[in-house]
Motif scaffolding. Sequence first.
Motif, PDB file in Angstrom:
ATOM      1  N   CYS A   2      19.605 -35.623  27.065  1.00 12.45           N
ATOM      2  CA  CYS A   2      18.954 -34.941  28.182  1.00 12.45           C
ATOM      3  C   CYS A   2      17.769 -35.810  28.579  1.00 12.45           C
ATOM      4  O   CYS A   2      16.726 -35.771  27.937  1.00 12.45           O
ATOM      5  CB  CYS A   2      18.510 -33.540  27.785  1.00 12.45           C
ATOM      6  SG  CYS A   2      17.937 -32.572  29.199  1.00 12.45           S
ATOM      7  N   HIS A  32      23.179 -33.533  29.164  1.00  9.76           N
ATOM      8  CA  HIS A  32      22.517 -32.392  29.794  1.00  9.76           C
ATOM      9  C   HIS A  32      21.554 -32.802  30.905  1.00  9.76           C
ATOM     10  O   HIS A  32      20.846 -31.953  31.452  1.00  9.76           O
ATOM     11  CB  HIS A  32      21.763 -31.565  28.749  1.00  9.76           C
ATOM     12  CG  HIS A  32      22.662 -30.819  27.823  1.00  9.76           C
ATOM     13  ND1 HIS A  32      23.461 -29.785  28.242  1.00  9.76           N
ATOM     14  CD2 HIS A  32      22.901 -30.970  26.505  1.00  9.76           C
ATOM     15  CE1 HIS A  32      24.146 -29.319  27.211  1.00  9.76           C
ATOM     16  NE2 HIS A  32      23.825 -30.026  26.151  1.00  9.76           N
ATOM     17  N   ALA A  57      27.042 -31.894  31.547  1.00  7.19           N
ATOM     18  CA  ALA A  57      26.625 -30.505  31.321  1.00  7.19           C
ATOM     19  C   ALA A  57      25.156 -30.306  31.679  1.00  7.19           C
ATOM     20  O   ALA A  57      24.326 -30.020  30.821  1.00  7.19           O
ATOM     21  CB  ALA A  57      26.891 -30.130  29.865  1.00  7.19           C
ATOM     22  N   VAL A  59      21.583 -28.881  32.814  1.00  4.46           N
ATOM     23  CA  VAL A  59      20.885 -27.629  32.519  1.00  4.46           C
ATOM     24  C   VAL A  59      20.030 -27.247  33.725  1.00  4.46           C
ATOM     25  O   VAL A  59      19.332 -28.078  34.285  1.00  4.46           O
ATOM     26  CB  VAL A  59      19.994 -27.782  31.269  1.00  4.46           C
ATOM     27  CG1 VAL A  59      19.222 -26.506  30.990  1.00  4.46           C
ATOM     28  CG2 VAL A  59      20.830 -28.184  30.070  1.00  4.46           C
ATOM     29  N   ILE A  73      23.822 -23.673  31.751  1.00  3.75           N
ATOM     30  CA  ILE A  73      24.469 -24.976  31.618  1.00  3.75           C
ATOM     31  C   ILE A  73      25.754 -24.944  32.434  1.00  3.75           C
ATOM     32  O   ILE A  73      26.605 -24.085  32.242  1.00  3.75           O
ATOM     33  CB  ILE A  73      24.791 -25.295  30.142  1.00  3.75           C
ATOM     34  CG1 ILE A  73      23.500 -25.346  29.325  1.00  3.75           C
ATOM     35  CG2 ILE A  73      25.556 -26.616  30.039  1.00  3.75           C
ATOM     36  CD1 ILE A  73      23.713 -25.505  27.844  1.00  3.75           C
TER      37      ILE A  73
END
Length: 88
Positions: A2, A32, A57, A59, A73
Amino acid sequence: ACTGADPDLEAITLGRDGAFGAMERGALFVDHTTASAVLARRLHAEASARGLHFLDAPVSGGQSGAEQGTLTIMLGGQNADYRRAVPL
């Protein structure tokens, strides 16, 4: 992973010491980062070419969502990879 932006994500996946170069065939990388669709598609293609699996994915919800436990998500990728990630 992320990260903050596309260049950061590209560096940690495809850079000189990037994760894709160190991962074993069959490994799953879940990202993320709220990255661009162009980069997400590129990373999926690069991962596939190396025998890796990739899930995009991102967020949504920001700091307030994190503090309130309401993050969302979204997921893009292959169903089999999604099923692998569910227990995580």
